[in-house]
Design an enzyme around this catalytic site. Structure first.
Site, short mmCIF file in Angstrom:
data_model
loop_
_atom_site.label_atom_id
_atom_site.label_comp_id
_atom_site.label_asym_id
_atom_site.label_seq_id
_atom_site.Cartn_x
_atom_site.Cartn_y
_atom_site.Cartn_z
N HIS A 66 30.83 48.96 45.97
CA HIS A 66 29.73 49.12 46.94
C HIS A 66 28.33 49.11 46.35
O HIS A 66 27.36 49.03 47.10
CB HIS A 66 29.87 50.42 47.75
CG HIS A 66 31.24 50.74 48.23
ND1 HIS A 66 32.06 49.80 48.81
CD2 HIS A 66 31.94 51.91 48.21
CE1 HIS A 66 33.21 50.39 49.15
NE2 HIS A 66 33.17 51.64 48.78
N ASP A 68 36.80 49.12 41.36
CA ASP A 68 37.58 50.04 40.54
C ASP A 68 38.87 50.48 41.21
O ASP A 68 39.90 50.64 40.55
CB ASP A 68 36.74 51.25 40.13
CG ASP A 68 36.05 51.94 41.30
OD1 ASP A 68 36.14 51.46 42.45
OD2 ASP A 68 35.41 52.98 41.06
#
Length: 495
Positions: free
Chosen positions: A80, A240
């Site tokens: 993000h 991730d």
């Protein structure tokens, strides 16, 4: 020796592992801290030059012989974040991170322009939340107009590291699905949401490549900077959570991963889309071609770190203190919203300790409540997963919190599922390495299924499996009800 390098850009550091896939061993690893800009208004930012320096230091820790054996590279990065670059690849502003909560107004403006929450969900498979990338782009336009006007490249953190390595501008579905301008079910950018932000945004977004495709190949400049061979492939990379899914073996239906780090995440692999954004389960894609329904909280180990600092205790002493308290902390509930919160959507939320009386006010109960709060945040997602037809079999636990035996038992008891630990505690970096191997094998003419590669190279510590305790589970069912009642009562204060 043939090596694949896995890079994990975490919120607090960049980690790199060198994995020899022929001997199935990590031959070297390194870690370099990265600073963070934190302000009381919810600002959480970093600088690209910090990434440049940290990545170079990571590779400098390896021997020339080790680096010469690197055959491919895979990159994981925190989701993000917004990396705005000009036409020359220079940063126009700081990198706004996943836990930056300054964009609540931009979320409102985009949602209204799109026609409401239902319209946003139809376009992006998610609500418009401050953690996502789209409101950060609008924030730059509204608050740093001069920088926005020069915007040419819109990157996520993992894309930026790929750019450093191979000079390519593209992305893949996994990380793109967390931007809130991408429809993960249709696997395409949303022209509608882009138009709500700026008329030229759609044209600035990168091409989306397949997860097993190379992002590009290491340039001469990157080879000189990092000491690795020129021309080796850099895989598509991913967020991730997507890379941790690979690194923990969550690439088949029924497997769940919980990551106990600065943020807390629960996600599971699915062959078909699974999402309920209104109840916190985001409709993300995996970085293997499937789907990765996910719940993320902004405050996980934060509560224990803050409480441990307050009590002036080391990690082992803190765990020992908490272990002396009973499941449910004798009625004490910790709402751990030190950074605001994303799930539930409370960007103005604050941490609270509730249910304290003269009878239960002890450091042990408060310490245990801090640990339990991280898993209660995950419990709400598990209930939604089951309602959506997902049948969980076991949990793979990763992140810093997974090192605590007590936290592992609390997780098993609250979730009432077996908890297993991957053999390697660098799940995201290992996920990057295995994705790089997946990409390399395809390029070399010996393609393999990602599930087969994971089965061969990712294992768990079966002898350390933690089984749930039924009696503790019943106590936690009651404690979770109390937690939920306090949450529902206090949430209106922070809207």
């Amino acid at each position: 020796m043939r090596i694949v390098a896995g890079i994990d850009m975490g919120t607090q550091s960049i980690k790199t592992v060198l994995y020899d896939w022929e001997s199935k061993k990590i031959v070297a690893k390194s870690q370099v801290p990265v600073d963070i800009i934190a302000e009381n208004d919810g600002t959480r930012e970093q600088k690209t030059e910090w990434y440049d320096k940290a990545l170079a230091e990571c590779f400098a820790a390896f021997t020339p012989e080790q680096k010469a054996c690197v055959s491919a590279v895979g990159v994981s990065g925190h989701q993000h974040g917004f990396v705005p670059l000009d036409e020359n690849g220079k940063a126009l502003y700081n990198v706004k991170l996943w836990n930056d909560t300054t964009t609540a107004e931009e979320c409102r403006l985009i949602t209204e322009a799109a026609g409401g929450e239902d319209a946003v969900i139809a376009e992006t498979c998610n609500l418009m939340l401050p953690g996502f990338t789209a409101p950060k782009i609008l924030w730059l336009k509204r608050h740093k107009k001069e920088a926005f006007d020069k915007l040419r490249y819109i990157m996520l953190p993992h894309n930026y590291l790929n750019y450093l390595l191979c000079g390519a501008y593209n992305t893949e579905s996994g990380d793109a699905s967390g931007m809130a301008v991408y429809n993960g079910a249709k696997k395409q950018w949303s022209e509608k949401i882009c138009g709500c932000i700026d008329s030229r945004l759609y044209s600035l977004l990168p091409p989306v490549i397949d997860s097993d495709a190379p992002c590009g190949y290491v340039t001469e400049k990157a080879a000189a900077t990092f000491g690795i061979p020129k021309g080796i492939p850099v895989s598509s990379g991913g967020g991730d959570n997507m890379m941790s899914a690979i690194g923990t073996g969550t690439v088949r239906d029924g497997f769940l991963t919980i990551s106990l780090g600065t943020s807390g995440t629960l996600f599971g692999y699915s062959d078909s889309p699974v999402a309920d954004p209104r109840r916190g389960v985001s409709g993300f894609n995996s970085s293997t071609g499937g789907y990765l329904p996910l719940l993320c909280t902004m405050n996980c180990t934060v509560a224990t770190e803050e409480t441990r600092t307050l009590f002036d205790l080391g990690v082992k002493d803190f765990d020992s203190l908490a272990a002396g308290a009973a499941p449910g902390a004798d009625g004490i509930v910790f709402l751990p919203f030190f950074n605001g919160e994303r799930t539930p959507n409370l960007p103005k939320g604050r941490a609270c300790i509730c249910g304290v009386s003269a009878a239960n006010c002890s450091r042990g109960n408060i310490a245990r409540a801090a640990m339990e709060s991280a898993i209660f945040g995950m419990r709400q997602a598990l209930d939604v997963f089951r309602e959506l037809g997902f049948s969980p079999r076991e949990i793979r636990l990763t992140g810093g919190g997974s090192k605590s035996p007590l936290w592992r038992q609390i997780t098993a008891d609250i979730m009432q599922l077996p908890v297993k630990l991957p053999d390697n505690d660098e799940a995201a970096a290992m996920g990057g390495a295995i994705q790089a191997l997946w990409c390399l094998k395809k390029l070399e003419g010996s393609p393999a299924a990602i599930s087969d590669l994971v089965a061969e190279h990712i294992s768990v510590k079966e002898n350390e499996t933690v089984m749930p305790d039924t009696a503790a589970g019943k106590a936690y069912d009651k404690a979770f009800e109390i937690y939920t009642s306090y949450l529902n009562s206090l949430s209106p204060m922070w809207v």
